[in-house]
Design a protein around this motif. Structure first.
Motif: not given
Length: 57
Positions: A26-47
């Motif tokens: 039940g623990i996801p392999s990747h988590v993007l947390r509120n308030g944190e900054t990440y470099d994400v792929p362009q298509s994911e950023a758009e979504w």
């Protein structure tokens, strides 16, 4: 966090919470947390931006 793509990335600050990938007990392999900054792929950023889950930094 790394994404499995060669796509160019965009820096975003999360305004929400998002989890990705396969889970182990039940623990996801990747988590993007509120308030944190990440470099994400362009298509994911758009979504994430269109869903109001992130803002550009």
């Amino acid at each position: 966090m790394s994404f499995n793509t060669d796509e160019s990335t965009v820096s975003l600050r999360m305004a929400g919470y998002m989890s990705y990938g396969p889970t182990t007990d039940g623990i996801p392999s990747h988590v993007l947390r509120n308030g944190e900054t990440y470099d994400v792929p362009q298509s994911e950023a758009e979504w994430l931006l269109s869903a109001d889950l992130a803002e550009l930094v």
